[in-house]
Design a protein around this motif. Structure first.
Motif, PDB file in Angstrom:
ATOM      1  N   ASP A 156      -5.426 -18.862-102.585  1.00 17.96           N
ATOM      2  CA  ASP A 156      -4.905 -19.356-103.861  1.00 17.96           C
ATOM      3  C   ASP A 156      -3.789 -18.437-104.368  1.00 17.96           C
ATOM      4  OD1 ASP A 156      -6.720 -21.352-103.651  1.00 17.96           O
ATOM      5  OD2 ASP A 156      -8.169 -20.443-105.032  1.00 17.96           O
ATOM      6  N   ARG A 157      -2.961 -19.021-105.218  1.00 17.74           N
ATOM      7  CA  ARG A 157      -1.805 -18.269-105.713  1.00 17.74           C
ATOM      8  C   ARG A 157      -1.802 -18.229-107.241  1.00 17.74           C
ATOM      9  NH1 ARG A 157       1.563 -17.395-101.385  1.00 17.74           N
ATOM     10  NH2 ARG A 157       3.270 -16.770-102.739  1.00 17.74           N
ATOM     11  N   LYS A 186      -3.441 -21.145-111.851  1.00 15.82           N
ATOM     12  CA  LYS A 186      -3.983 -20.963-110.497  1.00 15.82           C
ATOM     13  C   LYS A 186      -3.488 -22.123-109.640  1.00 15.82           C
ATOM     14  CE  LYS A 186      -8.477 -20.168-108.328  1.00 15.82           C
ATOM     15  NZ  LYS A 186      -9.874 -19.915-108.719  1.00 15.82           N
ATOM     16  N   GLU A 187      -2.847 -21.771-108.522  1.00 17.19           N
ATOM     17  CA  GLU A 187      -2.378 -22.813-107.607  1.00 17.19           C
ATOM     18  C   GLU A 187      -3.270 -22.750-106.389  1.00 17.19           C
ATOM     19  OE1 GLU A 187       2.054 -23.174-106.783  1.00 17.19           O
ATOM     20  OE2 GLU A 187       1.324 -22.688-104.772  1.00 17.19           O
ATOM     21  N   GLU A 188      -4.046 -23.794-106.172  1.00 16.71           N
ATOM     22  CA  GLU A 188      -4.961 -23.760-105.032  1.00 16.71           C
ATOM     23  C   GLU A 188      -4.152 -23.914-103.743  1.00 16.71           C
ATOM     24  OE1 GLU A 188      -8.680 -25.624-105.478  1.00 16.71           O
ATOM     25  OE2 GLU A 188      -8.935 -24.507-107.362  1.00 16.71           O
ATOM     26  N   ASN A 189      -4.577 -23.158-102.735  1.00 24.59           N
ATOM     27  CA  ASN A 189      -3.802 -23.141-101.495  1.00 24.59           C
ATOM     28  C   ASN A 189      -4.757 -22.767-100.369  1.00 24.59           C
ATOM     29  OD1 ASN A 189      -2.143 -22.171 -99.313  1.00 24.59           O
ATOM     30  ND2 ASN A 189      -0.437 -22.026-100.765  1.00 24.59           N
ATOM     31  N   LYS A 206      -9.773 -16.136-113.954  1.00 26.34           N
ATOM     32  CA  LYS A 206      -9.541 -17.302-113.090  1.00 26.34           C
ATOM     33  C   LYS A 206      -9.862 -17.034-111.620  1.00 26.34           C
ATOM     34  CE  LYS A 206      -5.523 -19.103-115.612  1.00 26.34           C
ATOM     35  NZ  LYS A 206      -5.910 -20.417-116.138  1.00 26.34           N
ATOM     36  N   PHE A 207      -9.690 -15.792-111.159  1.00 28.43           N
ATOM     37  CA  PHE A 207      -9.736 -15.524-109.719  1.00 28.43           C
ATOM     38  C   PHE A 207     -10.784 -14.487-109.318  1.00 28.43           C
ATOM     39  CE2 PHE A 207      -5.356 -16.850-110.587  1.00 28.43           C
ATOM     40  CZ  PHE A 207      -4.983 -17.596-109.492  1.00 28.43           C
ATOM     41  N   LYS A 211       0.583 -14.635-104.083  1.00 30.27           N
ATOM     42  CA  LYS A 211      -0.744 -14.892-103.523  1.00 30.27           C
ATOM     43  C   LYS A 211      -1.773 -14.005-104.226  1.00 30.27           C
ATOM     44  CE  LYS A 211      -3.079 -15.164 -99.042  1.00 30.27           C
ATOM     45  NZ  LYS A 211      -2.961 -14.828 -97.607  1.00 30.27           N
TER      46      LYS A 211
END
Lengths: 147, 147, 147, 147, 147, 147, 147, 147, 147, 147
Positions: G131-132, G124-127, H107-108, H140
């Motif tokens: 998030d991505r 998980k890439e926080e953005n 995770k999301f 995304k």
């Protein structure tokens, strides 16, 4: 009459319980591992003596032996296989099919390799860079009959 | 840039004109008949020296040699092949696929036979009851990586 | 090299121009109508002498005779045929396939009827209630090899 | 009402127990082996007297005889059959379909061979080089009606 | 020999140029609109006199008349039609197929409605709430032959 | 809530037990045989009064009547039907689809025949050469809306 | 022997009851989340020690651990996935497949990325804009063997 | 207007003639190799300045630059890819699709990884046991909207 | 007669040359953008006056206007669309199809939404978090006729 | 854990018993009818509070509420829907897909309408000529990311 699915389930269960391998089972009935396994999976039939010998080895009763002698209706899942091991074989047929056709026609003339009068052998070739699987198929050449 | 279809057509034409066999062509470039044929049919690529040697043997120009070096996009007709020679190979995969899976897992563990690090050989076995086609496939065993 | 499509077109054109029937053409080369027609439609190959005889009968040149000798890559349109005459044959296979399997296994044991070592004959049976088509297929029984 | 699947299962079980062949069963009800087998497999219906005779031969009760008289909804597995024996018949339709079309049109004009007003016979032809399966199909020619 | 596609194109072009309707064309050759249209679209064949009459009406030459007499190889696009007008007919077969089967078996016994010994008529029914299309299909009942 | 499959099974069982025909059942509820049958097979819904009348005729309870009123999710087996009776109807759509399109557009303009505002009738036409099935479809013409 | 479906059901139930995440489960057996999850879903096999550790973590008995060690027959639903999350991955393969082929051949020569000697990681890439999901695939390059 | 196929052909020809790599071409227009290649293969569109820069680099005229800006209709061959390099990616989606679904939901929450707001990178990882392909996808996360 | 493909090509070319948008073109003939575009793409027909007006706007000759008036045979590529924009619409039908069925039956009773007596509108909804596409479909409810 | 099929069955049963409509159920949990229905049919997930509110309204226990919160694996029957109501929507995508693509690209540039950040509304428009169904789809425009 026991169907082939139940027959296979009983054989797999007995095979696991007794800890016998396909190679061992084949040796016990004096047949090849490929043919023996395919018969146990319901894709070929055994003669009465081989069926009885196999059941004796595994401690299975006569109903399994009878099911092993029935001519199977062969079928498989899906036109294109999904399991990676089986797919790679399918891919080989796709990629090399025309090549095999060219070379068989060059060596034998117009005809095909039989999948009925056919044997197959699978061996392990040890290799320091990684062991290799060696599959040998041997099928009678059948020339097209002209009439 | 010459595409693979035109490349194959030019090779087949030159091969017919010069009366050279696939075996002969393979020998002329010191490669196996299966790989040589598959490259000529557009299913594999040759290195520059092999491509030039093959074109020299057949009297073809450099554009064919260039096309032989291009990485091919492999494709075949239909999910289920129709030509009887190729169909029999497909049937073998269908009928014996699970058997091959059982035996390879028994000998090697969880993994597959590579169709990339792979060779194939086709031989004629003379037999008074009818000659036989012997196909030998040799592929590296690739164990599934666990991580 | 002439391909099979052009070969068939040239044969159909000459056949129409000369007003010769398939039966007549077959008789002229001393072969059966079914095999002769199938070779002309590109689904079988002829030996050199038969190919030359056929071309002589139709006034066609050597390139057609060469194309007739090439091992064909057999293919047909669609998994399920649409033309009503051909569909009815497909339907017969669907409706009677398991019946044929039962009876062939009963008479011969485990195996198949070859479609390669195979002949077919089509006759007209006159009948006051409506003439009948009689199709006779004759294929070698191939027992499954056990090994 | 008993469905066709259960009917077939009961017939196969009784047939095995009594050790009667399809040929014997057909003779017992004075019908052909192909039609009798197809009715037992649920692909055709019997008249009341034939259904009762068949059940009497096999020692089955009236519910089976009723199921044998129901008009079946015919169906088969998959557009392309996989069992090798049935596939070879499918292949024959693919390879020879256009040939049969040419020859039937040449002999009869525009129309088809009926698969309804149709009979089939399967015989064994003994042959020192290997016995042969002889399949005879006999269908009424139906000319296309023009209006 | 002119193929059916070119034949149809020539007929459609002449029909548009001369401003003649399918109904008018059918009347000119004393046949039904449905059969006449289907023959012009390459899905049926005409007898020699009808073919010549049709070509005379449209001012087309003999090659078109010859093409109209050829037995067609019937084919259509896709297993499931996409054009909404044709799809609705396909949907009717899907939704009402089993109903038609029940009612035809109830009235006639085991058998089918022929699509060969078959006629069709399409009429306009004027209706203040919206005109209606009336399609009448008339096919010979063919009982399954038992043997 | 009773689903449509169980509803159909209960209706078929009661219909057989009481020996009532589809025609008779339709008459009993003053509706057409085609619509009545299709509702019983789960392909259409009945209004409350018709559903109750049908259940009264067959001696079935209220749960069946409720299931008959549910809007069905229509579905059929396979893109291409296999039962010969239903296949012939599918074939008619394939062979005559473009012809019907030409003639409906000629008579009505751009639009379709509705399969919703639609009725169907099936009759037996006695004929010394063999009785005939007459199917009449009557659907509202729906012009494409332009906006 | 417990099959993979039952094994997965038992694991999912225990996982939910104990409130453990896939990440947590993977950490408990010192393997990656992707591989651990795939083995629990029946798409990979575990070694004996990992299988026992996983079952201990979840309080499951030895039969589950045995099932986790069996070489799976991999299969998935439908040639084209329907679930939107999985479809987007399929779409990426369709849209970027030829691009990936061009770039891998440019960097590595003729060959493929292995799906067997392969690892995958999902992060998980926080953005602030949303998030991505970051998916990293790492597969051994396998050059085509020429022979 | 130049279509995408011709555009791609012109780019590939110029790229070969000038001996520029995809990496080099991407650097020349300051974009990533994956996106640049996909646009050249007709699977994405470029902005006007990038399109002009790419054509300047390759010495191509304005018509190619215009074609590069057109929104593409994305399509690929066959539901299941056949080329081995692309098939392995398809297989990864099949084998790991449910695993990716489990982990992304963990995770999301409920949603998907976008294939539109998406980037991809392909790198070579040198490794003494055989170099590795590293593919990084970054999309995304899109939560399902509830309303 | 000009076919629809050529008609579309001529319209697209003239539209690009003249720099007119679909919205502008629709306004010029006083029709909606959706219907106008669909007619230009060959999926609907125009009346004579609209067809002439459109051709006048684009400077196209009468043959294009004639082609615009022909009733189209509607068809699209593949059962499952691949272009992401079109696929998302297909996905909506898959995901929400049963939901739409429930709600339409709840509001209207048994019947369907017509795709023939149907209009569609596409608007842009500006939104600071990202603009939105608003698609409005408006179709006549057609109740199933009972008879 | 209760699966989605059982969850849907329990909801439908309670909904019928209590005589509550989808509209009413949606109002009770302050969500839209489309989303509420889709979640009940197992095609979307609810947050905990909405799931509990829905179960309270219907008198269902906590296990249903838990099942409503699970991320669904979305799937539907067949690539081409058969139910007429759903098919018409599929047909609209086929007929108008390219039109929608043209107009969305014209208004928004290269990108798609999201099916995830998406809402749908279904309304009844009363009309003396026959009521109309109005479906409004509202999806975020997602521009293709270039990188």
């Amino acid at each position: 009459m026991m169907n082939k699915e139940l027959m296979t389930a009983k054989i797999l269960e007995a095979k696991a319980t007794q800890g016998v391998s396909w190679e061992g089972l084949a040796k016990a009935i004096s047949m090849s591992p490929v043919f023996t396994t395919s018969a146990c999976l319901g894709m070929n039939s055994l003669t009465e003596d081989k069926a009885l010998a196999l059941c004796e080895t595994l401690g299975l009763d006569k109903s399994v032996a009878e099911a092993l002698q029935v001519c199977p209706k062969k079928a498989w899942d899906g036109a294109v296989p999904q399991d990676p091991l089986i797919y790679r074989l399918y891919e080989v047929v796709g990629v090399y099919g025309d090549t095999m056709k060219e070379l068989i026609h060059e060596k034998f003339g117009d005809g095909i390799m039989s999948a009925i009068d056919f044997t197959m052998d699978i061996e392990k070739e040890e290799n320091p860079k990684g062991d290799r699987v060696v599959v040998t198929m041997n099928g009678k050449f059948l020339p097209y009959k002209a009439w």
